[in-house]
Design an enzyme around this catalytic site. Structure first.
Site, PDB file in Angstrom:
ATOM      1  N   HIS A  73       2.573  24.127   6.597  1.00  0.00           N
ATOM      2  CA  HIS A  73       2.635  25.740   5.807  1.00  0.00           C
ATOM      3  C   HIS A  73       0.974  26.051   6.163  1.00  0.00           C
ATOM      4  O   HIS A  73       0.492  26.699   5.235  1.00  0.00           O
ATOM      5  CB  HIS A  73       2.467  25.382   4.259  1.00  0.00           C
ATOM      6  CG  HIS A  73       3.808  25.014   3.901  1.00  0.00           C
ATOM      7  ND1 HIS A  73       4.837  25.879   3.469  1.00  0.00           N
ATOM      8  CD2 HIS A  73       4.473  23.753   3.758  1.00  0.00           C
ATOM      9  CE1 HIS A  73       6.022  25.084   3.148  1.00  0.00           C
ATOM     10  NE2 HIS A  73       5.848  23.867   3.340  1.00  0.00           N
ATOM     11  N   ASN A 147      10.053  26.362  -2.046  1.00  0.00           N
ATOM     12  CA  ASN A 147      10.422  27.062  -0.851  1.00  0.00           C
ATOM     13  C   ASN A 147      11.415  28.266  -0.950  1.00  0.00           C
ATOM     14  O   ASN A 147      11.968  28.341  -2.350  1.00  0.00           O
ATOM     15  CB  ASN A 147      10.985  26.012   0.237  1.00  0.00           C
ATOM     16  CG  ASN A 147      10.076  24.998   1.113  1.00  0.00           C
ATOM     17  OD1 ASN A 147       8.708  25.540   1.072  1.00  0.00           O
ATOM     18  ND2 ASN A 147      10.362  24.008   1.461  1.00  0.00           N
ATOM     19  N   TYR A 357      -0.425  15.801  -1.994  1.00  0.00           N
ATOM     20  CA  TYR A 357      -1.116  17.378  -2.044  1.00  0.00           C
ATOM     21  C   TYR A 357      -2.532  17.205  -2.444  1.00  0.00           C
ATOM     22  O   TYR A 357      -3.330  17.678  -1.766  1.00  0.00           O
ATOM     23  CB  TYR A 357      -0.422  18.300  -2.851  1.00  0.00           C
ATOM     24  CG  TYR A 357       0.924  18.638  -2.283  1.00  0.00           C
ATOM     25  CD1 TYR A 357       1.874  17.886  -2.082  1.00  0.00           C
ATOM     26  CD2 TYR A 357       1.029  19.944  -1.887  1.00  0.00           C
ATOM     27  CE1 TYR A 357       3.187  18.144  -1.592  1.00  0.00           C
ATOM     28  CE2 TYR A 357       2.194  20.436  -1.268  1.00  0.00           C
ATOM     29  CZ  TYR A 357       3.438  19.370  -1.410  1.00  0.00           C
ATOM     30  OH  TYR A 357       4.378  19.778  -0.642  1.00  0.00           O
TER      31      TYR A 357
HETATM   32  C1  HEM Z   1       2.115  21.975   1.750  1.00  0.00           C
HETATM   33  C2  HEM Z   1       3.228  17.237   2.066  1.00  0.00           C
HETATM   34  C3  HEM Z   1       7.874  18.366   0.586  1.00  0.00           C
HETATM   35  C4  HEM Z   1       6.457  22.903  -0.183  1.00  0.00           C
HETATM   36  C5  HEM Z   1       2.138  20.674   1.806  1.00  0.00           C
HETATM   37  C6  HEM Z   1       0.831  19.898   2.233  1.00  0.00           C
HETATM   38  C7  HEM Z   1       1.030  18.553   2.269  1.00  0.00           C
HETATM   39  C8  HEM Z   1       2.491  18.661   2.145  1.00  0.00           C
HETATM   40  C9  HEM Z   1       0.119  17.584   2.700  1.00  0.00           C
HETATM   41  C10 HEM Z   1      -0.629  20.724   2.581  1.00  0.00           C
HETATM   42  C11 HEM Z   1      -1.228  20.819   1.559  1.00  0.00           C
HETATM   43  C12 HEM Z   1      -2.758  21.420   1.788  1.00  0.00           C
HETATM   44  O1  HEM Z   1      -3.251  21.077   2.619  1.00  0.00           O
HETATM   45  O2  HEM Z   1      -2.965  22.614   1.137  1.00  0.00           O
HETATM   46  C13 HEM Z   1       4.569  17.218   1.699  1.00  0.00           C
HETATM   47  C14 HEM Z   1       5.284  16.072   1.601  1.00  0.00           C
HETATM   48  C15 HEM Z   1       6.585  16.248   1.273  1.00  0.00           C
HETATM   49  C16 HEM Z   1       6.601  17.792   1.232  1.00  0.00           C
HETATM   50  C17 HEM Z   1       4.694  14.796   1.772  1.00  0.00           C
HETATM   51  C18 HEM Z   1       7.780  15.297   1.021  1.00  0.00           C
HETATM   52  C19 HEM Z   1       7.526  14.019   0.928  1.00  0.00           C
HETATM   53  C20 HEM Z   1       7.879  19.591   0.305  1.00  0.00           C
HETATM   54  C21 HEM Z   1       9.176  20.311  -0.224  1.00  0.00           C
HETATM   55  C22 HEM Z   1       8.387  21.635  -0.390  1.00  0.00           C
HETATM   56  C23 HEM Z   1       7.183  21.814  -0.002  1.00  0.00           C
HETATM   57  C24 HEM Z   1      10.274  19.666  -0.367  1.00  0.00           C
HETATM   58  C25 HEM Z   1       9.420  22.838  -1.216  1.00  0.00           C
HETATM   59  C26 HEM Z   1      10.243  22.388  -2.037  1.00  0.00           C
HETATM   60  C27 HEM Z   1       5.195  23.200   0.156  1.00  0.00           C
HETATM   61  C28 HEM Z   1       4.546  24.331   0.061  1.00  0.00           C
HETATM   62  C29 HEM Z   1       3.084  24.233   0.877  1.00  0.00           C
HETATM   63  C30 HEM Z   1       3.266  22.683   1.246  1.00  0.00           C
HETATM   64  C31 HEM Z   1       5.119  25.578  -0.451  1.00  0.00           C
HETATM   65  C32 HEM Z   1       1.928  25.199   1.025  1.00  0.00           C
HETATM   66  C33 HEM Z   1       1.136  25.302  -0.432  1.00  0.00           C
HETATM   67  C34 HEM Z   1       0.096  26.427   0.078  1.00  0.00           C
HETATM   68  O3  HEM Z   1       0.529  27.531   0.176  1.00  0.00           O
HETATM   69  O4  HEM Z   1      -0.992  26.160   0.041  1.00  0.00           O
HETATM   70  N1  HEM Z   1       3.142  19.761   1.731  1.00  0.00           N
HETATM   71  N2  HEM Z   1       5.360  17.999   1.433  1.00  0.00           N
HETATM   72  N3  HEM Z   1       6.909  20.568   0.416  1.00  0.00           N
HETATM   73  N4  HEM Z   1       4.341  22.236   0.901  1.00  0.00           N
HETATM   74 FE1  HEM Z   1       4.885  20.251   1.034  1.00  0.00          FE
END
Ligand code: HEM
Ligand code: NDP
Length: 527
Positions: A73, A147, A357
């Site tokens: 993202h 999402n 996160y």
């Molecule tokens: C961003 C991990 C699944 C939605 C991120 C980030 C990590 C991460 C490490 C970056 C955070 C940052 O540096 O700010 C994971 C892991 C998942 C997973 C380990 C599954 C085990 C999901 C799912 C969704 C999702 C299922 C939605 C239902 C998001 C969104 C962001 C994000 C929207 C961006 C947030 C922003 O705008 O700063 N995720 N994620 N992720 N993830 Fe996940």
């Protein structure tokens, strides 16, 4: 943001002093800078002098302008806004103060994003869109990090890094190649529901304003009576769903990589504030065990007929960031951040995300990332015994006690916000979920019952376009999954790829009656 801030945020009036004159340029320590165009040198033709501190400071800051980008993202945009409760029925289910009465408003910030691309990547690609909302409630920040799709590719978090690797450039050449993603998806049939959404028209939204947001996960609500309810959140766009034609999207990706970011910025600048209606599906705690769908499986939705949507309120985005880096790049959302009345669920993916996160934020922004203005609990008071660390700048709890319990009036616990106990049982082990799992039914329902004939055609075209460059063994393995969800779907994509579906699908499945399909093996023995 000030009303006078012109489009694209240039010319911030803060640069003027009280008399309306331009402010004096200074170093970070406040020393006026006499010349910002010519470095100090020994004679007009150089060399430069080591004593030119202004030059060194300018370069040192410049060399440190970039911070690590989000590992996923990375490309996005955002805005500030307000949530207003329009139906307080939800307060029967939760003690969360933000839902306590109709008309109650809560400030928020939203960040929309693509998943795979790096920070400068184009917006108009086929990818899920992140839909992250931080509600600045009076009981702390609640982050709904969802999402624009109601499901996800996998149901166990240990698969997440592998899955993400398949979405990014391949390690050898550093180029994009569809092979890893189709290899992974065809070997992970739980991905079928999500890729059906992804390759449908909704895979490339016309704008962030024209898409829905979903918590995707099941979360929980609990009320003052100690009752727990499972909940899914749906943000339905009031602008209507609109999507981009894939060819047009490719053109736009070249012409304006920030197409979606600009769309949102411009709409808000023009006072055309986008809104979403927040709705919930509610399941009483005890129904989870009996329901024929595992309600904690992130690859499946709760059909609307089983759990109808209940309206909660309206989210409006009405304020652009003052400074993109500080308000959007430095924003940090986390599914761990909940408030009293809202909690997690046994969903293994959600559990896997809870520690991930804030760990990422500590790496990307530092241990005190919640001191950055956009991340502060603006409408609640932070009070705890954490201390020190890089860039701590919020007063660091002054001279107050830095331990608990203490006799000096430091902050104390609030037991009444504890969630009700959750009964769990089972041997600690590694399990591949088997019960109440069906990778094919809901994607098949979407293909047959939700999509029009034209949408099915587009779906199959989009699949074939993406799979066309991939090795035939992988194509055939994926075709068998399509076939199991719906034979017409498997045949349709096979025809587009000039392949024979009989070569891909296991004979037992090809010959299965309707009631035998679910149990039949999927993929033919491949050479
Ligand atoms: C961003 C991990 C699944 C939605 C991120 C980030 C990590 C991460 C490490 C970056 C955070 C940052 O540096 O700010 C994971 C892991 C998942 C997973 C380990 C599954 C085990 C999901 C799912 C969704 C999702 C299922 C939605 C239902 C998001 C969104 C962001 C994000 C929207 C961006 C947030 C922003 O705008 O700063 N995720 N994620 N992720 N993830 Fe996940
Ligand atoms: P419904 O007929 O009540 O719901 C179908 C939903 O599908 C719509 O409400 C809409 O979700 C979504 N949808 C419509 N067109 C498309 C499209 N082209 N691409 C992707 N999604 C679309 O039936 P059910 O609730 O029984 O669900 C049937 C199937 O619909 C599910 O198996 C699932 O595949 C899909 N679906 C279901 C959702 C749910 O939460 N129940 C949500 C999204 C998809 P929305 O109203 O959220 O825009």
């Amino acid at each position: 943001m000030s009303e006078d801030t012109p489009k694209h945020g240039m010319g911030d009036p803060d640069y003027e002093n009280e008399d309306g004159e331009k402010k004096t340029l200074t170093t970070n320590s406040g020393e006026p800078v006499p010349d910002n165009q010519n470095s100090r040198s020994a004679g007009p033709e150089g060399p430069l002098l080591m004593e030119d501190y202004h030059y060194f400071e300018k370069m040192a800051q410049f060399n440190r302008e970039e911070i690590p980008e989000r590992i996923v993202h990375a490309k996005g945009g955002g805005a500030f806004g307000t949530f207003t409760v329009t139906n307080d029925e939800i307060s029967d289910y939760t003690m969360a103060d933000m839902f306590s009465e109709e008309g109650k408003e809560t400030d928020l910030v939203v960040r929309f994003s693509t998943v795979a691309g790096s920070r400068g990547a184009p917006d108009t690609v086929r990818d899920p869109r992140g839909f992250a909302v931080k509600f600045y409630t009076e009981e702390g920040n609640w982050d709904m990090v969802g999402n624009n799709t109601p499901v996800f590719f996998i149901r166990d978090p240990s698969k997440f890094p592998d899955f993400i690797h398949t979405q990014k450039e391949v390690p050898g050449s550093g180029l994009n190649d569809p092979t890893p993603q189709w290899d992974f998806w065809s070997l992970s049939p739980e991905s079928l529901h999500q890729i059906t959404t992804l390759f449908s028209e909704r895979g490339i939204p016309a704008s962030w304003r024209h898409m829905n947001g979903y918590s995707s996960h099941t979360l929980s609500l609990y009320n003052d009576e100690g009752e727990r309810y499972w909940v899914k959140f749906h943000f339905k766009t009031d602008q209507g769903i609109e999507n981009l034609d894939p060819e047009k999207a490719k053109e736009l990706a070249g012409e304006n990589p920030h197409y979606h970011r600009e769309d949102l910025w411009t709409a808000i600048e023009e006072g055309n504030y986008p809104t979403w209606t927040l709705k919930v599906q509610i399941m009483p705690e005890e129904e989870a065990e009996e329901y024929d769908i595992n309600p904690f499986d992130l690859t499946r939705v709760w059909p609307h007929d089983d759990y109808p949507l209940i309206e909660v309120g309206t989210m409006e985005l009405n304020e652009n960031p003052d400074n993109f880096f500080q308000d959007v790049e430095e924003s940090a959302f986390s599914p761990a951040h909940v408030v009293p009345g809202i909690a997690h669920s046994p969903d293994k993916m959600l559990q896997g995300r809870i520690p991930s996160y804030d760990d990422a934020h500590r790496y990307r922004l530092g241990a005190n990332f919640e001191d950055i203005p956009v991340n502060q609990p603006k409408n609640a008071e932070k009070a705890n015994y954490h201390q020190n660390g890089f860039m701590r700048s919020d007063g660091n709890n002054g001279a107050g006690p830095n331990y608990e319990p203490n006799s000096f009036g430091g902050p104390v616990e609030k037991p009444e916000v504890e969630q009700p106990p959750l009964n769990i049982s089972g041997d600690a082990d590694r399990y591949e979920m088997q019960e109440r799992i069906d990778n094919y039914k809901q994607p098949g329902d979407m293909f047959r019952d939700v999509m029009s004939e034209e949408q099915r055609d587009h779906l199959m075209d989009n699949f074939a376009d993406s799979m066309e460059p991939v090795d035939e063994t992988i194509q055939r393995r994926q075709l068998a999954h399509f076939y199991k969800a719906d034979p017409d779907w498997g045949r349709g994509v096979a025809e587009r790829l000039d392949l024979d579906i009989e070569d891909a699908v296991d004979d037992e499945l090809l010959e299965a009656d309707d009631d035998e399909v679910a149990e039949a093996p999927v993929v033919a023995e491949l050479l």
